[in-house]
Write an enzyme that holds these catalytic residues in place. Structure first.
Site, PDB file in Angstrom:
ATOM      1  N   ARG A 158       4.576  -4.903 -12.279  1.00 26.08           N
ATOM      2  CA  ARG A 158       5.701  -4.400 -11.486  1.00 26.08           C
ATOM      3  C   ARG A 158       7.045  -4.864 -12.035  1.00 26.08           C
ATOM      4  O   ARG A 158       8.098  -4.443 -11.549  1.00 26.08           O
ATOM      5  CB  ARG A 158       5.550  -4.865 -10.021  1.00 26.08           C
ATOM      6  CG  ARG A 158       5.835  -6.340  -9.818  1.00 26.08           C
ATOM      7  CD  ARG A 158       5.217  -6.882  -8.529  1.00 26.08           C
ATOM      8  NE  ARG A 158       5.991  -6.605  -7.350  1.00 26.08           N
ATOM      9  CZ  ARG A 158       6.810  -7.477  -6.746  1.00 26.08           C
ATOM     10  NH1 ARG A 158       6.999  -8.675  -7.277  1.00 26.08           N
ATOM     11  NH2 ARG A 158       7.439  -7.158  -5.647  1.00 26.08           N
ATOM     12  N   TRP A 185      13.161 -17.231 -17.331  1.00 29.20           N
ATOM     13  CA  TRP A 185      12.320 -18.275 -17.912  1.00 29.20           C
ATOM     14  C   TRP A 185      11.039 -17.711 -18.529  1.00 29.20           C
ATOM     15  O   TRP A 185      10.476 -18.306 -19.446  1.00 29.20           O
ATOM     16  CB  TRP A 185      12.068 -19.400 -16.917  1.00 29.20           C
ATOM     17  CG  TRP A 185      10.902 -19.321 -15.982  1.00 29.20           C
ATOM     18  CD1 TRP A 185      10.532 -18.278 -15.204  1.00 29.20           C
ATOM     19  CD2 TRP A 185       9.979 -20.389 -15.722  1.00 29.20           C
ATOM     20  NE1 TRP A 185       9.435 -18.626 -14.455  1.00 29.20           N
ATOM     21  CE2 TRP A 185       9.071 -19.921 -14.748  1.00 29.20           C
ATOM     22  CE3 TRP A 185       9.846 -21.697 -16.182  1.00 29.20           C
ATOM     23  CZ2 TRP A 185       8.038 -20.701 -14.254  1.00 29.20           C
ATOM     24  CZ3 TRP A 185       8.810 -22.468 -15.680  1.00 29.20           C
ATOM     25  CH2 TRP A 185       7.929 -21.971 -14.736  1.00 29.20           C
ATOM     26  N   GLN A 211      17.439 -19.112 -13.140  1.00 30.39           N
ATOM     27  CA  GLN A 211      16.104 -19.670 -13.315  1.00 30.39           C
ATOM     28  C   GLN A 211      16.226 -20.864 -14.255  1.00 30.39           C
ATOM     29  O   GLN A 211      17.305 -21.129 -14.789  1.00 30.39           O
ATOM     30  CB  GLN A 211      15.120 -18.618 -13.853  1.00 30.39           C
ATOM     31  CG  GLN A 211      14.495 -17.778 -12.751  1.00 30.39           C
ATOM     32  CD  GLN A 211      13.252 -17.038 -13.184  1.00 30.39           C
ATOM     33  OE1 GLN A 211      13.085 -16.644 -14.326  1.00 30.39           O
ATOM     34  NE2 GLN A 211      12.340 -16.826 -12.234  1.00 30.39           N
ATOM     35  N   GLU A 261      14.527  -7.765  -3.056  1.00 32.46           N
ATOM     36  CA  GLU A 261      13.267  -7.264  -3.607  1.00 32.46           C
ATOM     37  C   GLU A 261      12.054  -7.665  -2.778  1.00 32.46           C
ATOM     38  O   GLU A 261      10.938  -7.190  -3.023  1.00 32.46           O
ATOM     39  CB  GLU A 261      13.090  -7.737  -5.057  1.00 32.46           C
ATOM     40  CG  GLU A 261      12.596  -9.162  -5.233  1.00 32.46           C
ATOM     41  CD  GLU A 261      13.657 -10.239  -5.040  1.00 32.46           C
ATOM     42  OE1 GLU A 261      13.366 -11.411  -5.344  1.00 32.46           O
ATOM     43  OE2 GLU A 261      14.773  -9.910  -4.591  1.00 32.46           O
ATOM     44  N   ASP A 308       7.530 -19.257  -7.475  1.00 27.72           N
ATOM     45  CA  ASP A 308       7.561 -18.513  -6.216  1.00 27.72           C
ATOM     46  C   ASP A 308       6.207 -17.831  -6.003  1.00 27.72           C
ATOM     47  O   ASP A 308       5.972 -16.763  -6.552  1.00 27.72           O
ATOM     48  CB  ASP A 308       8.697 -17.506  -6.190  1.00 27.72           C
ATOM     49  CG  ASP A 308       8.846 -16.712  -7.494  1.00 27.72           C
ATOM     50  OD1 ASP A 308       8.290 -17.091  -8.527  1.00 27.72           O
ATOM     51  OD2 ASP A 308       9.521 -15.670  -7.445  1.00 27.72           O
ATOM     52  N   GLU A 318      -1.026 -12.656 -15.168  1.00 19.77           N
ATOM     53  CA  GLU A 318       0.107 -13.524 -14.865  1.00 19.77           C
ATOM     54  C   GLU A 318      -0.316 -14.962 -14.581  1.00 19.77           C
ATOM     55  O   GLU A 318       0.392 -15.907 -14.916  1.00 19.77           O
ATOM     56  CB  GLU A 318       0.833 -12.933 -13.656  1.00 19.77           C
ATOM     57  CG  GLU A 318       2.051 -13.676 -13.192  1.00 19.77           C
ATOM     58  CD  GLU A 318       2.632 -13.050 -11.938  1.00 19.77           C
ATOM     59  OE1 GLU A 318       3.772 -13.402 -11.601  1.00 19.77           O
ATOM     60  OE2 GLU A 318       1.954 -12.215 -11.303  1.00 19.77           O
TER      61      GLU A 318
END
Length: 518
Positions: A161, A168, A216, A281, A315, A452
């Site tokens: 997405r 970072w 970041q 977002e 996060d 990820e």
């Protein structure tokens, strides 16, 4: 477990004292944003803020206000969806882009002893072109219609997405590109971040306008260091040395906190994203969670904490969840990011200061090099004084989010162990790296994708939890695996009993292996 952290005193936050998340109301601070995101016409809140306008912003907002008046501020979900369909459009901002310096068989592959790992590295290298993107000319011509902040060079997206450049994430992507011999693409990635820095005064979380008020971890100088060590491009360094210093000044001016410990005053950095309202977002998710707090001040404090956690790149992690007795458990409702001084941020910043000293030395500016080296040493000393625990023998913030493992954190751990230099630490670094690569190889073999994050309890299994489905692609995962395979190319194996390709082992590699074995 109880995690010793430096906790700041709580302060009440008023919405009218804070700026919006960005300067574009459609994407950051408007009735339109609120109604669309809370109506749930999209299951992922990011979908709406990634759409682009078909009319100018003022006309769009005026048209929506007219709809609110006609419906007594109570439009139906169908009416909201029709409005969005009439005024917004998806796509049209990016196009596929194949890096011109991509090589199907980069030279480093020949260094990899194990045939299976060599093929794995080659497969990862082949992913880069599928993640390549470039901004279309229309975005430069009409930037006010897009949430994407235009950047000049082609770039590598993380995947899934995430269709923009992230700060970072870019460090491990740049490292992977350099390993694959893609110096031009790596430089373009860095130049894009520098463009964002010059435009906004800092590098945002990502190249979308709704990330404007948060950054970041400051890894730009670390990326430049990787690039300079690989290319010796001093002309690039000289052209950008001043702006690299400017980024550190931004952190010093906006993200520091001064506090007392044991009667002595200290100054360190913390993650702090002071803007009003939910993350655009993730608007629905944040707004819904905030409704459990009765006062507007507490809601705004929650919004700041959750945005600050996003600024950290973690996060979300239980490291930010602080219970009434200081324990790290609970959920997002107990998030208190702005009350913590994190060891990772300050360590990254100390390294950034040292990098600037290194750059100034390369450019022959001895006085400036000494100045930045002094600041780096001072920062490291403060980290030692404040965050080191003598009894446990570690710097605290550590141990969260089990069983998920994030590639950047594995990379940091392995490289930290290698840097210690002891035989035990070096062996531990190799063991962790080999387990990680084998796990990622299994996941790639099973799914033909890189993810990820991963589950440490079952090698190769995709990670879980979080506020969105774990994404495939994936930029930083690719870079970390390539880093580890390259660093241990002469002795890492895909399995405990690998079939080795002896013809790829050079005399130098055999010599190094022999020395380490002894």
């Amino acid at each position: 477990m109880l995690v010793p952290t430096i906790i700041a005193l709580a302060t009440l936050i008023r919405a009218d004292e804070l700026p919006p998340s960005c300067s574009r109301p459609v994407y950051c601070n408007s009735d339109l944003l609120h109604y669309v995101q809370t109506s749930r016409i999209f299951t992922d809140s990011k979908t709406f803020v990634d759409l682009h306008l078909q009319k100018d912003e003022n006309t769009t907002l005026a048209d929506f206000n007219e709809l609110l008046e006609k419906t007594n501020r109570n439009p139906s979900k169908e009416q909201i969806k029709k409005f969005v369909d009439d005024h917004f459009q998806s796509g049209n901002e990016l196009e596929m882009w194949k890096p011109t310096d991509h090589n199907d068989n980069p030279p480093f592959l020949a260094e990899i002893r194990d045939k299976t790992l060599r093929k794995f590295a080659q497969d990862i290298n082949s992913i880069w072109p599928t993640l390549g993107r470039k901004v279309k000319p229309i975005v430069f011509e009409k930037p006010d219609l897009y949430s994407f902040i235009p950047i000049s060079n082609g770039f590598i997206i993380p995947g899934g997405r995430f269709s923009e450049i992230y700060y970072w994430d870019a460090y491990w992507i740049v490292e992977g590109l350099l390993i694959c011999g893609m110096e031009d693409t790596a430089r373009g990635m860095i130049e894009n971040l520098i463009q964002l820095l010059k435009k906004l005064g800092h590098i945002p979380n990502g190249s979308r306008i709704y990330y404007e008020q948060r950054s970041q971890p400051p890894l730009l100088s670390a990326m430049v260091s990787l690039y300079i060590q690989r290319t010796k491009d001093l002309a690039f360094l000289k052209a950008n040395s001043e702006v690299l210093q400017y980024e550190l000044e931004y952190w010093l001016e906006t993200q520091t906190i001064t506090f007392e410990k044991d009667g002595k005053s200290y100054t360190l950095l913390q993650y702090r994203a002071p803007s009003a309202g939910p993350r655009p977002e993730s608007y629905h998710e944040d707004y819904t969670l905030a409704q459990q707090f009765e006062s507007e001040e507490r809601q705004q404090e929650f919004y700041m904490d959750i945005k600050s956690a996003a600024e950290s790149g973690w996060d979300f992690s239980s490291r930010w969840f602080i219970g009434p007795n200081g324990e790290n458990n609970g959920n997002l409702s107990t998030i208190h990011t702005t009350k913590i001084i994190p060891v990772d941020l300050n360590s990254i910043f100390a390294n950034a200061l040292q990098n600037i000293a290194y750059f100034q030395g390369l450019l022959g500016n001895r006085r400036e090099a000494a100045h930045w080296a002094y600041l780096a040493n001072q920062w490291r000393t403060t980290i030692e004084d404040v965050l080191w625990d003598d009894e446990d023998g570690i710097w605290y913030d550590y141990n969260w989010d089990y069983p998920n493992a994030w590639p950047p954190l594995v990379s940091i751990t392995v490289n930290a162990l290698r840097t210690l230099g002891t035989r035990e630490a070096k062996q531990m670094a190799f063991d962790v790296a080999q387990k990680w690569v084998r796990a990622c190889l299994k996941g790639f073999t099973d799914n033909k994708q890189m993810f990820e994050k991963y589950d440490v309890e079952q090698p190769g299994r995709i990670g879980g939890g979080g506020e969105y489905t774990v994404q495939a692609g994936f930029g930083w995962s690719n870079g970390v695996v390539l880093e580890m395979i390259k660093n241990y190319a002469y002795k890492m194996t895909a399995t405990a009993n690998p079939e080795l390709s002896d013809e790829s082992i050079s005399e130098v590699e055999l010599s190094v292996e022999s020395v380490e074995a002894n």
